[in-house]
Design an enzyme around this catalytic site. Structure first.
Site, PDB file in Angstrom:
ATOM      1  N   VAL A 161       0.931  -1.051   0.101  1.00 50.31           N
ATOM      2  CA  VAL A 161       0.104  -0.042   0.056  1.00 50.31           C
ATOM      3  C   VAL A 161       0.790   1.221  -0.089  1.00 50.31           C
ATOM      4  CG1 VAL A 161      -1.711   1.455   1.499  1.00 50.31           C
ATOM      5  CG2 VAL A 161      -1.937  -1.096   1.087  1.00 50.31           C
ATOM      6  N   HIS A 190      22.222  27.009  12.335  1.00 50.92           N
ATOM      7  CA  HIS A 190      21.754  28.065  12.126  1.00 50.92           C
ATOM      8  C   HIS A 190      22.009  28.803  10.957  1.00 50.92           C
ATOM      9  CE1 HIS A 190      20.062  32.250  13.345  1.00 50.92           C
ATOM     10  NE2 HIS A 190      20.921  32.733  12.831  1.00 50.92           N
ATOM     11  N   ILE A 219      -5.602  10.309   6.106  1.00 52.50           N
ATOM     12  CA  ILE A 219      -5.783  10.169   4.586  1.00 52.50           C
ATOM     13  C   ILE A 219      -6.779  11.291   4.185  1.00 52.50           C
ATOM     14  CG2 ILE A 219      -6.895   8.852   2.813  1.00 52.50           C
ATOM     15  CD1 ILE A 219      -5.967   6.322   4.202  1.00 52.50           C
ATOM     16  N   GLY A 220      -7.729  11.673   4.941  1.00 55.84           N
ATOM     17  CA  GLY A 220      -8.649  12.694   4.383  1.00 55.84           C
ATOM     18  C   GLY A 220      -8.281  14.103   4.402  1.00 55.84           C
ATOM     19  N   ASP A 242       0.852  -3.292   9.450  1.00 57.38           N
ATOM     20  CA  ASP A 242      -0.364  -3.057   9.701  1.00 57.38           C
ATOM     21  C   ASP A 242      -1.220  -4.010  10.223  1.00 57.38           C
ATOM     22  OD1 ASP A 242       0.308  -0.488   8.830  1.00 57.38           O
ATOM     23  OD2 ASP A 242      -1.319  -0.356   7.357  1.00 57.38           O
ATOM     24  N   SER A 290      -3.028  -3.747   5.566  1.00 58.21           N
ATOM     25  CA  SER A 290      -4.488  -3.291   5.809  1.00 58.21           C
ATOM     26  C   SER A 290      -5.302  -2.784   4.735  1.00 58.21           C
ATOM     27  CB  SER A 290      -4.526  -2.129   6.665  1.00 58.21           C
ATOM     28  OG  SER A 290      -3.701  -1.041   6.419  1.00 58.21           O
TER      29      SER A 290
END
Ligand code: FAD
Ligand code: NAI
Length: 453
Positions: free
Chosen positions: A39, A440, A185-186, A307, A142
């Site tokens: 995935v 820096h 994801i959304g 997952d 998943s």
């Protein structure tokens, strides 16, 4: 054919475990039913970040005027962007195949079915072939949760309702997109489609976006998105879908949003059915494979990583879990620790967090102090971001005088969080962190500022 290790699933957990075990000299078989990379590489981390990068470049062009760079005729070539995304994915898939080959891993493409345990080992069938593994690592990953909301199934068949997979390959940019679920994801997809011109509405059932994320960060993130034009409907429950609308309920009142596409992103569930786990008695816990801290399941010589164990659902966790399993298989005791795993939301601005939030620290009864600084305490941040809205929140355990959580919103926090993670993982004392020299000007100096404040 007898193997020292059979790995089922070629995502981050599976391919990395196979590579590591092959490198250590084991005879390894990796079985993948789709494409290696899983995935993450094919429909998750990499394609989504490739698209998001194009959106970031577009944002720079759109808002370049703020930095004295005016771009009058901006054209977003969506087809080109999707083609480039596919090229990136294919390059990386080839890279993984090459590494598997280099580590002498045998790759079989097909659906694995575990048949039984025999005296020789575990029997696994792929098409007509039978393979036997002395040990097995389950890394089947998943899949998206699809809720039984009326209209969703029909909508999926018509291409109106999409998952994370299909949304990455849209040929036409939707005019109006509804995202159901304001999790990672959304939000990443809402941010992407908003940047490239869609009118986006996110419907979330909770009272905040980005789930377990610190409440101040979550609020700021939502403010940023709203400023860009994304609409949020919180504490809202989707009740049904028609061919052109999402109907939801909020405060007991029914509302509807018109749209031409819907993204379903309400979470993912481990893949534990359809490949014979029950034939060898692997125990599940709330739908995920139950493992101990060494990645062992209840069945001797069967491990699970990624997952499918339902613990973290992140690719970097999957990598480490895979290594833990392989080390234990090789007889080198190794354990998985979860307290310093960073989380990143790769939108513009980025969110990066690690460790305890105020909520979890309170729940655990920790005695902690919190300081929050605006990111514009960093000169580099001010030079590069004229919104000045980012923050960095630091939680310190007062008893042990060490960092327990850091939460940042602002670019490029995704590149800073690893250093912080290292400090938490190694339990560095605040006095030792104070002695470190930060380059820096970098935005990472915000951490030093925060600790001295
Ligand atoms: P998967 O990647 O799901 O791989 C499992 C593999 O097993 C699949 O290829 C599948 O085909 C195969 N398989 C299943 N059953 C069988 C069988 N019976 N026989 C043979 N093969 C089988 N995580 C991050 O850390 N950072 C991100 O930025 C990020 N972005 C994401 C974006 C999206 C849109 C999504 C959906 C996820 C994202 N994730 C991200 C999560 C990440 O993709 C997963 O945590 C990761 O892929 C898990 O790896 P895995 O190896 O456990 O499983
Ligand atoms: P998620 O668990 O992050 O978010 C799902 C959201 O949907 C939650 O806010 C939840 O409250 C909401 N929800 C659940 N049911 C709902 C309903 N019926 N109506 C409205 N809202 C509802 O799941 P998501 O976004 O699908 O992602 C799955 C996993 O993939 C993540 O948990 C993460 O582990 C991984 N991921 C990681 C990324 C990253 O690291 N940048 C990017 C994308 C995914």
């Amino acid at each position: 054919m007898l193997y020292d290790l059979i790995v089922i699933g070629g995502g981050p957990a599976g391919y990395l475990a196979a590579e590591r075990a092959g490198h250590a000299g084991l005879k390894v078989l990796l079985i993948e039913k789709n494409k290696v990379g899983g995935v993450c590489l094919n429909e998750g981390c990499i394609p989504s970040k490739t698209l998001l990068h194009s959106a970031k470049v577009l944002d720079y062009a759109k808002y370049g005027g703020k930095y004295g760079v005016k771009c009058d005729a901006i054209e977003y070539d969506h087809k080109f962007v999707v083609a480039r995304k596919n090229k990136v994915v294919n390059t990386l898939v080839s890279g993984i195949k090459m590494k598997l080959k280099m580590n002498k891993v045998t790759l079989v493409e097909g659906q694995a079915m575990i048949l039984e345990r025999t005296l020789e080992g575990f029997k696994v069938q792929v098409q007509e072939e039978i393979y036997i593994g002395k040990r097995m690592l389950i890394a089947t990953g998943s899949t998206s949760i699809i809720p039984p909301i009326p209209g969703v199934e029909a909508g999926m068949k018509k291409g109106f309702v999409l998952t994370n997979k299909e949304i990455l390959d849209l040929e036409i940019i939707p005019k109006k997109l509804v995202v159901i679920g304001g999790g990672v994801i959304g939000l990443e997809m809402a941010s992407y489609y908003n940047s490239i011109g869609s009118q986006v509405t996110v419907i979330e059932m909770l009272s905040k976006i980005a789930g377990g994320t610190d409440h101040d960060i979550s609020k700021l993130l939502m403010k940023h998105y709203e400023k860009k034009g994304i609409e949020f409907k919180l504490e809202s429950k989707v009740t049904r879908l028609t061919d052109t609308q999402v109907i939801y309920e909020a405060d007991g009142v029914e509302h509807q949003v018109d749209c031409d596409k819907v993204l379903m992103s309400i979470g993912r569930r481990p893949v534990t059915t359809g490949y014979g786990l029950e034939n060898i008695g692997v125990e599940l816990d709330r739908g995920a494979i139950k493992v101990d801290e060494q990645g062992r399941t209840n069945v001797v010589n069967i491990y699970a990583a990624g997952d499918v164990n339902g613990k973290s659902m992140l690719a970097h966790t999957a990598y480490r879990e895979a290594e833990v399993c392989v080390n234990n298989i090789l007889g080198k005791k190794d354990v998985m620790r979860y307290h310093a795993i960073p989380n990143v939301i790769y939108t513009n601005p980025e969110v990066a967090t690690v460790g305890e939030t105020e909520e979890t620290a309170k729940e655990k009864g920790m005695d902690y102090s919190v300081t929050t600084l605006k990111m514009n305490y960093s000169g580099r941040y001010v030079a590069e971001n004229d919104d000045g809205d980012g923050i960095c929140k630091v939680l310190i355990d007062k008893k042990y005088n060490r960092l327990i959580g850091v939460h940042m919103i602002g670019n490029p926090s995704s590149e800073i969080i690893f250093g912080v993670s290292l400090m938490i993982e190694t339990e560095m004392k605040i006095d030792d962190i104070k002695e470190l020299v930060f380059p820096h000007p970098t935005v990472s100096e915000i951490l030093r500022e925060n600790i001295f404040s």
